[in-house]
Enzyme design. Structure first.
Site, PDB file in Angstrom:
ATOM      1  N   THR A 162       0.833  -1.214   0.000  1.00 21.29           N
ATOM      2  CA  THR A 162       0.000   0.000   0.000  1.00 21.29           C
ATOM      3  C   THR A 162       0.862   1.257   0.000  1.00 21.29           C
ATOM      4  O   THR A 162       0.609   2.200  -0.750  1.00 21.29           O
ATOM      5  CB  THR A 162      -0.905   0.042   1.248  1.00 21.29           C
ATOM      6  OG1 THR A 162      -1.851  -1.005   1.161  1.00 21.29           O
ATOM      7  CG2 THR A 162      -1.663   1.362   1.337  1.00 21.29           C
ATOM      8  N   HIS A 204      -8.882  -6.598   2.388  1.00 22.20           N
ATOM      9  CA  HIS A 204      -7.464  -6.879   2.627  1.00 22.20           C
ATOM     10  C   HIS A 204      -7.318  -8.338   3.025  1.00 22.20           C
ATOM     11  O   HIS A 204      -8.170  -8.879   3.713  1.00 22.20           O
ATOM     12  CB  HIS A 204      -6.956  -5.971   3.758  1.00 22.20           C
ATOM     13  CG  HIS A 204      -5.463  -5.961   3.912  1.00 22.20           C
ATOM     14  ND1 HIS A 204      -4.758  -7.036   4.410  1.00 22.20           N
ATOM     15  CD2 HIS A 204      -4.545  -5.011   3.625  1.00 22.20           C
ATOM     16  CE1 HIS A 204      -3.469  -6.745   4.422  1.00 22.20           C
ATOM     17  NE2 HIS A 204      -3.308  -5.522   3.947  1.00 22.20           N
ATOM     18  N   HIS A 234      -2.741  -2.786  -5.392  1.00 26.31           N
ATOM     19  CA  HIS A 234      -1.891  -3.926  -5.764  1.00 26.31           C
ATOM     20  C   HIS A 234      -2.763  -5.168  -5.811  1.00 26.31           C
ATOM     21  O   HIS A 234      -3.953  -5.105  -5.510  1.00 26.31           O
ATOM     22  CB  HIS A 234      -0.736  -4.118  -4.767  1.00 26.31           C
ATOM     23  CG  HIS A 234      -1.189  -4.109  -3.330  1.00 26.31           C
ATOM     24  ND1 HIS A 234      -1.849  -5.153  -2.751  1.00 26.31           N
ATOM     25  CD2 HIS A 234      -1.108  -3.147  -2.377  1.00 26.31           C
ATOM     26  CE1 HIS A 234      -2.135  -4.855  -1.495  1.00 26.31           C
ATOM     27  NE2 HIS A 234      -1.716  -3.628  -1.235  1.00 26.31           N
TER      28      HIS A 234
HETATM   29  C1  GP9 Z   1      -2.841  -0.667   6.432  1.00 29.08           C
HETATM   30  C2  GP9 Z   1      -3.206  -0.813   5.014  1.00 29.08           C
HETATM   31  C3  GP9 Z   1      -2.701  -2.105   4.434  1.00 29.08           C
HETATM   32  O1  GP9 Z   1      -2.981   0.559   7.005  1.00 29.08           O
HETATM   33  O2  GP9 Z   1      -3.029   0.299   4.251  1.00 29.08           O
HETATM   34  O3  GP9 Z   1      -1.468  -2.069   3.847  1.00 29.08           O
HETATM   35  P1  GP9 Z   1      -0.945  -3.283   2.953  1.00 29.08           P
HETATM   36  O4  GP9 Z   1      -0.795  -4.484   3.842  1.00 29.08           O
HETATM   37  O5  GP9 Z   1      -1.946  -3.538   1.877  1.00 29.08           O
HETATM   38  O6  GP9 Z   1       0.347  -2.833   2.388  1.00 29.08           O
HETATM   39 MN    MN Z   2      -2.753  -2.504   0.258  1.00 30.48          MN
END
Ligand code: GP9
Ligand code: MN
Length: 702
Positions: free
Chosen positions: A309, A426, A487
């Site tokens: 992210t 996620h 991503h």
């Molecule tokens: C956490 C979120 C996730 O604050 O933005 O990040 P990621 O695991 O997708 O890199």
């Molecule tokens: Mn992410």
């Protein structure tokens, strides 16, 4: 008076050593439970938390065991005890204000921190804080008054060495446990919370010190001469804006919606349930994607590395790549000079800027990095009502997130540049078990994939609700809304399990298919526009900033940006992956294999001509990545004065009491205030927000 009795073991060096170690352990556990909020997920994490102070405490304290001279040894022991107690206590105080841990950079700039803490540092103390240093004072008193007698006999070298070695072994065990619970903990550097949670405060501080030293070393060696090559590259690579699109969104608010782990294949995807009935996964996003007010891209790729992210954010905000290893946000975000979107738009067109995200502010070091990018406001989980029921390990769920964001959004002065980072979609895509449950779960052998569609559907509904609010509050017409996937959601190692759902099979699946799946949505929705449509240009996240700025009527010539406007006629349509592979309309290079992009076929025996063409593209991609790494590791933008951008001072930003800050601005501006709240006759628009659970949505039959 009754004589104070001290147990005799305290009169030996090892006895006192053990007591101090125990006290440090107890204080750490106390801080973990009372002061820090480390979000323990399961029994395993709890166990790691319990053991994590042990190794480093023994290791450091053991130094005193090597000192043979009596007094010196006791002094060493007490000094180490004091240092470790102070380190813990300062972190406790700092955490109460910033919900974060103290980095070495913070320590070095302690004056600035103190000013951040304000005169009110005293109000951060609690009566029970005596636990953090009372033991040090008592032990020192007992030693001075000889209630604890100093042991004249040095500890045998063999014993001292054994303690040191055992603590190293124990540390390795701790690290092993940590890596199992949170793979790539140290290499990917997600958040300070994680390192403290898994390795403890002492280890965190040492680790942070070492990484800070390393990054400082590299940038210390860089000079303004290094910028020349960068400037040449940027000049050669600049793609002039397209007259048809330049400035079509001039003066509008920018609302970025970060679609977590969202891949392009979800667009228009229909998931079959067990009865063979098809369910459109993201009906709302599909309607945005196909609408004629949206400029959509179907050959747009993510370009992130380990920083996931945060790398997507780096790319979108700066038109630079994330680091080759780890996360640029974490390594350099709090330190480097940037030419980022919030700063550019503030300077060029007076934009206010804000990020909204329902996770703790230090995840990916956002709380420090956003200041360096020039973000005026950052609403992290402290600004939201987050509880067990409406959140998961990465923070607040998307529906309450967008809903609760509105109370802040309405106070931003327009035009604004804003970013909403959704998170429910996620990994591990856990199934909802509450009223949000109901969307079909896929039926593959892979649990991660199975839940992915339901969480994507939840995100889709959350975004729809937010759009509805934007429309009813009047923000919609004045805004350009950009939606992007950050991503992949399904990692490459799992793609074979996805194959059948995509009309392929495990047996046929190959590397080219993996690379094709790195497409993510990129949709620029401009209400009022009718010339939108699906654009097939090949591009990546590095291209987003020049694309957006040109739409807003801001030329990018003076800035160091490595991407190209996707509307530009000069765009070269070459997409670098962070690992040096690439995709272009003609060839896709994966390792040493060249594929024909149109057919997806491997070119088994490439001719000299094909090889040369592919090599030339490879050279360009490597150069782009190299230039990016040089800029970021050398902190070269600090030498780039030609852009005339304001030099950012993090201490000018304060992510505390932001509602009050915005209200003060509204009051000061009076009738000139452009916030939605002011425009609405100083009344909130929060009541215009409508949200419903999936179950209610089904019942309503819409
Ligand atoms: C956490 C979120 C996730 O604050 O933005 O990040 P990621 O695991 O997708 O890199
Ligand atoms: Mn992410």
């Amino acid at each position: 008076m009754k004589k104070l009795y001290t147990p005799s073991f305290l009169n030996t060096r090892l006895g006192l050593f053990s007591l101090i170690a125990l006290l440090i352990w107890v204080k750490n556990i106390f801080a973990y439970t009372v002061d820090f909020n480390l979000r323990i997920e399961n029994a395993n994490e709890y166990f790691i938390l319990l053991i994590n102070p042990i190794a480093t405490t023994f290791f450091l304290l053991a130094i005193a065991l090597y000192v043979r001279r009596t007094k010196a040894s006791y002094i060493t022991m007490m000094v180490l005890f004091t240092i470790m107690s102070l380190l813990l206590f300062s972190n406790v105080i700092y955490y109460r204000e910033f919900t974060d841990f103290i980095t070495v950079n913070t320590m070095l700039g302690a004056g600035k921190v103190a000013s951040g803490l304000g005169e009110s540092a005293v109000r951060l103390f609690r009566p029970y804080d005596v636990v953090y240093f009372l033991d040090v004072l008592v032990l020192a008193g007992l030693l001075l008054t000889k209630k604890i007698k100093m042991d004249e006999r040095p500890v045998r070298a063999r014993v001292a060495i054994s303690v040191s070695l055992l603590s190293v072994v124990f540390f390795l065990f701790n690290l092993f446990m940590a890596e199992t619970a949170r793979p790539q903990l140290l290499t990917r550097q997600f958040s300070r919370d994680y390192i403290v949670k898994f390795l403890g405060i002492n280890a965190f501080t040492v680790y942070d010190g070492v990484t800070t030293y390393q990054t400082n070393q590299i940038s210390a060696e860089a000079s303004s001469n290094d910028l020349i090559e960068v400037e040449d590259y940027v000049k050669d690579h600049y793609a002039a804006p397209n007259d048809d699109t330049f400035g079509i969104a001039k003066g509008k608010n920018v609302i970025y919606i970060h679609l977590e782990s969202f891949q392009q294949f979800l667009i228009d995807y229909k998931l079959k349930d067990e009865n063979g009935v098809e369910h459109e996964v993201t009906p709302f996003l599909n309607s945005v994607y196909h609408g004629n007010s949206t400029f959509s891209f179907d050959n747009f790729f993510h370009q992130v590395g380990q920083g996931k992210t945060s790398d997507a954010e780096t790319l979108f905000e700066n038109s630079l790549f994330g680091s080759a290893q780890g996360s640029l946000f974490t390594q350099l975000g709090g330190k480097n000079t940037f030419e980022a979107a919030p700063n550019i738009l503030d300077q060029e067109a007076g934009y206010t800027s804000a990020v909204f995200h329902g996770n703790t502010g230090n995840f990916w070091n956002r709380n420090e990095t956003y200041k360096k990018l020039g973000y005026d406001y950052f609403f992290d989980s402290n600004y939201y009502d987050v509880n067990e029921d409406n959140s998961f390990q990465y923070g607040l769920h998307d529906k309450p997130f967008f809903n609760q964001s509105v109370q802040y959004l309405e106070h931003l002065q327009q035009p604004f540049y804003s970013k909403f980072i959704a998170v429910s979609n996620h990994y591990p895509y856990s199934y909802f078990t509450n009223d949000e449950a109901g969307f079909p779960i896929a039926n593959t052998s892979d649990e991660t994939i199975n839940g992915y569609f339901a969480t994507a559907n939840y995100l889709d509904k959350a975004v729809e609700e937010f759009f509805n609010y934007l429309k009813s509050s009047g923000l919609y017409e004045n805004s350009v809304i950009v939606l992007y996937g950050d991503h992949y959601g399904v990692s490459t190692s799992r793609n074979k399990n996805l194959a059948e759902l995509l009309g392929s099979s495990k047996a046929l699946w190959n590397d080219f298919d993996d690379s094709s799946l790195q497409r993510v949505p990129y949709m620029i929705h401009i209400p009022g526009q009718t010339k939108g449509g699906i654009n097939h240009t090949y591009g990546g996240q590095v291209d987003a900033l020049p694309t957006l700025l040109h739409l807003l009527g801001v030329d990018t010539k003076n800035y160091i940006q490595l991407g190209q406007d996707l509307f530009s006629k000069e765009n070269e349509q070459l997409v670098a992956f962070r690992n040096g592979n690439y995709v272009s309309p003609k060839y896709t290079l994966l390792g040493s294999n060249i594929y024909d992009t149109a057919s997806g076929q491997l070119i088994e025996e490439p001719t000299e001509e094909v090889k040369n063409e592919a090599d030339e593209l490879k050279r360009k991609v490597s150069l782009q990545l190299q230039i990016s790494d040089r800029i970021t590791t050398g902190d070269l933008l600090r030498f780039h004065t030609a852009s005339d951008l304001k030099v950012i001072k993090p201490e000018d930003f304060n992510y505390k009491n932001q509602l009050e800050q915005m209200e003060t601005i509204e009051k000061d501006k009076g009738n000139d205030s452009t916030s939605v709240y002011s425009k609405n006759g100083n009344k909130t628009t929060s009541d215009q927000y409508h949200t419903e659970t999936y179950q209610n949505y089904l019942k309503s039959g819409k």
